[in-house]
Design a protein around this motif. Structure first.
Motif, PDB file in Angstrom:
ATOM      1  N   GLY A  23     -40.573 -13.714  12.193  1.00 56.26           N
ATOM      2  CA  GLY A  23     -39.427 -13.020  11.520  1.00 56.26           C
ATOM      3  C   GLY A  23     -38.878 -12.231  11.143  1.00 56.26           C
ATOM      4  N   SER A  24     -39.929 -11.174  10.970  1.00 58.90           N
ATOM      5  CA  SER A  24     -39.516 -10.296  10.790  1.00 58.90           C
ATOM      6  C   SER A  24     -38.299 -10.054  11.266  1.00 58.90           C
ATOM      7  CB  SER A  24     -40.720  -8.988  10.795  1.00 58.90           C
ATOM      8  OG  SER A  24     -41.445  -8.610  11.973  1.00 58.90           O
ATOM      9  N   PRO A  25     -38.412 -10.190  12.358  1.00 56.09           N
ATOM     10  CA  PRO A  25     -36.914  -9.007  13.589  1.00 56.09           C
ATOM     11  C   PRO A  25     -35.361  -9.832  13.224  1.00 56.09           C
ATOM     12  CG  PRO A  25     -38.509 -10.603  14.413  1.00 56.09           C
ATOM     13  CD  PRO A  25     -39.360 -10.307  14.081  1.00 56.09           C
ATOM     14  N   PHE A  26     -35.732 -10.896  12.312  1.00 50.75           N
ATOM     15  CA  PHE A  26     -34.666 -11.554  11.977  1.00 50.75           C
ATOM     16  C   PHE A  26     -34.038 -10.775  10.778  1.00 50.75           C
ATOM     17  CE2 PHE A  26     -36.666 -14.768  14.701  1.00 50.75           C
ATOM     18  CZ  PHE A  26     -35.608 -15.083  15.513  1.00 50.75           C
ATOM     19  N   LEU A  27     -35.111 -10.433   9.931  1.00 53.42           N
ATOM     20  CA  LEU A  27     -34.461  -9.685   8.742  1.00 53.42           C
ATOM     21  C   LEU A  27     -33.933  -8.066   9.071  1.00 53.42           C
ATOM     22  CD1 LEU A  27     -37.451 -10.733   6.297  1.00 53.42           C
ATOM     23  CD2 LEU A  27     -35.034 -11.219   6.084  1.00 53.42           C
ATOM     24  N   THR A  28     -34.738  -7.528   9.865  1.00 52.59           N
ATOM     25  CA  THR A  28     -33.844  -6.137   9.956  1.00 52.59           C
ATOM     26  C   THR A  28     -33.132  -6.500  10.869  1.00 52.59           C
ATOM     27  OG1 THR A  28     -36.140  -5.356  10.727  1.00 52.59           O
ATOM     28  CG2 THR A  28     -35.319  -4.278  12.166  1.00 52.59           C
ATOM     29  N   VAL A  29     -32.465  -6.976  11.878  1.00 52.28           N
ATOM     30  CA  VAL A  29     -31.077  -7.528  12.373  1.00 52.28           C
ATOM     31  C   VAL A  29     -30.098  -8.024  11.243  1.00 52.28           C
ATOM     32  CG1 VAL A  29     -30.371  -9.339  13.754  1.00 52.28           C
ATOM     33  CG2 VAL A  29     -32.400  -8.566  15.166  1.00 52.28           C
ATOM     34  N   ARG A  30     -31.108  -8.320  10.868  1.00 51.75           N
ATOM     35  CA  ARG A  30     -28.999  -8.988   9.132  1.00 51.75           C
ATOM     36  C   ARG A  30     -29.472  -7.824   8.418  1.00 51.75           C
ATOM     37  NH1 ARG A  30     -30.905 -13.617   5.257  1.00 51.75           N
ATOM     38  NH2 ARG A  30     -28.979 -12.589   4.297  1.00 51.75           N
ATOM     39  N   ALA A  31     -30.707  -6.990   8.298  1.00 46.51           N
ATOM     40  CA  ALA A  31     -29.986  -5.363   7.953  1.00 46.51           C
ATOM     41  C   ALA A  31     -29.359  -4.293   8.599  1.00 46.51           C
ATOM     42  CB  ALA A  31     -31.610  -4.406   7.624  1.00 46.51           C
ATOM     43  N   LEU A  32     -29.667  -4.182   9.778  1.00 47.21           N
ATOM     44  CA  LEU A  32     -28.918  -3.858  10.884  1.00 47.21           C
ATOM     45  C   LEU A  32     -26.560  -3.992  10.536  1.00 47.21           C
ATOM     46  CD1 LEU A  32     -28.980  -1.001  13.075  1.00 47.21           C
ATOM     47  CD2 LEU A  32     -29.372  -3.320  14.631  1.00 47.21           C
ATOM     48  N   VAL A  33     -26.681  -5.377  10.834  1.00 51.07           N
ATOM     49  CA  VAL A  33     -25.414  -5.856  10.832  1.00 51.07           C
ATOM     50  C   VAL A  33     -24.954  -5.453   9.880  1.00 51.07           C
ATOM     51  CG1 VAL A  33     -24.130  -8.140  11.110  1.00 51.07           C
ATOM     52  CG2 VAL A  33     -26.441  -7.889  13.099  1.00 51.07           C
ATOM     53  N   ALA A  34     -25.694  -5.667   8.655  1.00 49.90           N
ATOM     54  CA  ALA A  34     -24.894  -5.315   7.418  1.00 49.90           C
ATOM     55  C   ALA A  34     -24.780  -3.882   6.895  1.00 49.90           C
ATOM     56  CB  ALA A  34     -25.646  -6.226   5.690  1.00 49.90           C
ATOM     57  N   ALA A  35     -25.751  -3.163   7.751  1.00 54.30           N
ATOM     58  CA  ALA A  35     -25.474  -1.457   7.499  1.00 54.30           C
ATOM     59  C   ALA A  35     -23.706  -1.424   8.014  1.00 54.30           C
ATOM     60  CB  ALA A  35     -26.382  -0.872   7.478  1.00 54.30           C
ATOM     61  N   ALA A  36     -24.163  -1.840   9.442  1.00 52.28           N
ATOM     62  CA  ALA A  36     -23.256  -1.679  10.698  1.00 52.28           C
ATOM     63  C   ALA A  36     -21.630  -1.578   9.402  1.00 52.28           C
ATOM     64  CB  ALA A  36     -23.212  -2.535  12.051  1.00 52.28           C
ATOM     65  N   GLU A  37     -21.734  -3.108   9.197  1.00 48.84           N
ATOM     66  CA  GLU A  37     -20.188  -3.691   8.371  1.00 48.84           C
ATOM     67  C   GLU A  37     -20.005  -2.921   6.911  1.00 48.84           C
ATOM     68  OE1 GLU A  37     -21.115  -7.972   8.178  1.00 48.84           O
ATOM     69  OE2 GLU A  37     -20.845  -8.168  10.591  1.00 48.84           O
ATOM     70  N   THR A  38     -21.007  -2.092   6.948  1.00 49.41           N
ATOM     71  CA  THR A  38     -20.742  -1.700   5.385  1.00 49.41           C
ATOM     72  C   THR A  38     -20.327  -0.515   6.107  1.00 49.41           C
ATOM     73  OG1 THR A  38     -22.919  -1.419   4.517  1.00 49.41           O
ATOM     74  CG2 THR A  38     -21.529  -3.685   3.805  1.00 49.41           C
ATOM     75  N   GLY A  39     -21.511   0.016   6.667  1.00 50.87           N
ATOM     76  CA  GLY A  39     -21.452   1.881   7.018  1.00 50.87           C
ATOM     77  C   GLY A  39     -21.981   2.707   6.301  1.00 50.87           C
ATOM     78  N   ASP A  40     -23.379   1.680   6.092  1.00 48.35           N
ATOM     79  CA  ASP A  40     -23.961   2.456   5.568  1.00 48.35           C
ATOM     80  C   ASP A  40     -25.252   3.426   6.747  1.00 48.35           C
ATOM     81  OD1 ASP A  40     -25.674   3.383   3.811  1.00 48.35           O
ATOM     82  OD2 ASP A  40     -26.721   0.989   3.139  1.00 48.35           O
ATOM     83  N   GLU A  41     -24.406   4.901   6.172  1.00 48.16           N
ATOM     84  CA  GLU A  41     -25.360   5.797   6.591  1.00 48.16           C
ATOM     85  C   GLU A  41     -26.715   5.636   6.722  1.00 48.16           C
ATOM     86  OE1 GLU A  41     -23.204   8.963   8.279  1.00 48.16           O
ATOM     87  OE2 GLU A  41     -20.919   8.485   8.222  1.00 48.16           O
ATOM     88  N   PRO A  42     -27.480   5.461   5.509  1.00 45.42           N
ATOM     89  CA  PRO A  42     -28.710   5.824   5.909  1.00 45.42           C
ATOM     90  C   PRO A  42     -29.568   4.829   5.607  1.00 45.42           C
ATOM     91  CG  PRO A  42     -27.546   7.001   3.855  1.00 45.42           C
ATOM     92  CD  PRO A  42     -26.523   6.081   4.673  1.00 45.42           C
ATOM     93  N   ALA A  43     -29.253   3.237   5.735  1.00 43.07           N
ATOM     94  CA  ALA A  43     -29.838   2.193   6.843  1.00 43.07           C
ATOM     95  C   ALA A  43     -30.051   2.067   8.172  1.00 43.07           C
ATOM     96  CB  ALA A  43     -29.056   1.100   6.324  1.00 43.07           C
ATOM     97  N   LEU A  44     -28.872   2.971   8.504  1.00 41.07           N
ATOM     98  CA  LEU A  44     -28.753   3.145  10.006  1.00 41.07           C
ATOM     99  C   LEU A  44     -29.710   3.808  10.569  1.00 41.07           C
ATOM    100  CD1 LEU A  44     -24.494   2.234  10.418  1.00 41.07           C
ATOM    101  CD2 LEU A  44     -26.892   0.817  11.213  1.00 41.07           C
ATOM    102  N   GLU A  45     -29.647   5.312   9.655  1.00 39.40           N
ATOM    103  CA  GLU A  45     -31.022   5.954  10.187  1.00 39.40           C
ATOM    104  C   GLU A  45     -31.853   5.291   9.831  1.00 39.40           C
ATOM    105  OE1 GLU A  45     -30.129   9.335  11.070  1.00 39.40           O
ATOM    106  OE2 GLU A  45     -27.995   9.217  10.920  1.00 39.40           O
ATOM    107  N   ARG A  46     -32.790   4.602   9.033  1.00 40.04           N
ATOM    108  CA  ARG A  46     -33.641   4.160   9.151  1.00 40.04           C
ATOM    109  C   ARG A  46     -34.321   3.595   9.611  1.00 40.04           C
ATOM    110  NH1 ARG A  46     -32.394   3.783   3.132  1.00 40.04           N
ATOM    111  NH2 ARG A  46     -32.093   1.660   3.898  1.00 40.04           N
ATOM    112  N   LEU A  47     -33.181   2.125  10.130  1.00 37.63           N
ATOM    113  CA  LEU A  47     -33.151   1.048  11.397  1.00 37.63           C
ATOM    114  C   LEU A  47     -32.830   1.580  13.385  1.00 37.63           C
ATOM    115  CD1 LEU A  47     -30.748  -1.152   9.244  1.00 37.63           C
ATOM    116  CD2 LEU A  47     -33.027  -1.337   9.069  1.00 37.63           C
ATOM    117  N   VAL A  48     -32.928   2.403  12.620  1.00 39.89           N
ATOM    118  CA  VAL A  48     -32.943   3.325  14.421  1.00 39.89           C
ATOM    119  C   VAL A  48     -33.372   4.829  14.727  1.00 39.89           C
ATOM    120  CG1 VAL A  48     -31.005   4.142  16.480  1.00 39.89           C
ATOM    121  CG2 VAL A  48     -30.370   2.043  14.376  1.00 39.89           C
ATOM    122  N   ASP A  49     -33.381   4.025  15.823  1.00 41.58           N
ATOM    123  CA  ASP A  49     -35.204   4.904  16.347  1.00 41.58           C
ATOM    124  C   ASP A  49     -34.141   5.763  17.561  1.00 41.58           C
ATOM    125  OD1 ASP A  49     -36.671   7.322  17.736  1.00 41.58           O
ATOM    126  OD2 ASP A  49     -37.873   5.432  18.260  1.00 41.58           O
TER     127      ASP A  49
END
Length: 180
Positions: A22-48
């Motif tokens: 189930g862990s990738p589903f949580l990562t996808v949710r975090a990625l979408v939320a960070a993209a929608e809010t423009g949270d660059e630090p979160a995107l930096e953590r979620l993207v290699d």
């Protein structure tokens, strides 16, 4: 007492499996939320970003080469061969310069890759009220694909690839571009 111990072991195994798969589903949710809010630090953590850029370079270079081979004017001319030699370098430079957290956020929100050659960009999908559908699935035990499709362009599915990093962590590391 023996039954309680077996029950706890079974519950622990079940909990591990739920977390593991189930862990990738949580990562996808975090990625979408960070993209929608423009949270660059979160995107930096979620993207290699180095792996993501390499994947995008490979996709764009393959598309460039296929288009060059399909066009007889390019394929049969001397300058076409020169373009096929220098094309990957130009693609690589453009990708290195343009792929950052806001670009990834735009890809997630709009299900399209921004065109670096577009001088007058069309209105972003979020500006026209895009309805992006998300579907998910494992490609293998360590690769999870997120398919993003704008309902206005159902044949243009952008696939984002997450790779397992350790036991429960995932990062966006690759992309499969839509056909055409």
């Amino acid at each position: 007492m023996k039954g309680l111990f077996k029950g706890l072991i079974g519950l622990a195994i079940l909990g591990f499996l739920v977390a593991y798969f189930g862990s990738p589903f949580l990562t996808v949710r975090a990625l979408v939320a960070a993209a929608e809010t423009g949270d660059e630090p979160a995107l930096e953590r979620l993207v290699d970003f180095p792996a993501f850029r390499d994947s995008l370079k490979d996709e764009l270079t393959a598309r460039l080469m296929a288009e060059a081979q399909a066009d007889p004017r390019v394929r049969d001319s001397g300058l076409g061969g020169l373009g096929m030699i220098f094309g990957p370098m130009l693609v690589g430079g453009a990708v290195d310069a343009l792929v950052n957290a806001p670009t990834v956020a735009a890809m997630v929100r709009t299900a399209e890759v921004p065109d670096p050659t577009d001088r007058e960009p069309t209105p972003a999908a979020e500006d026209r009220g895009a309805d992006i559908r998300q579907t998910y699935g494992y490609r293998d035990m360590n690769t999870f694909a997120v398919r993003l499709t704008d309902v206005e362009r159902p044949n243009q599915t952008l696939k984002l690839l997450l790779t397992r990093q350790g036991m429960f962590d995932w990062k966006l590391t690759g992309i499969d571009l839509p056909e055409g």
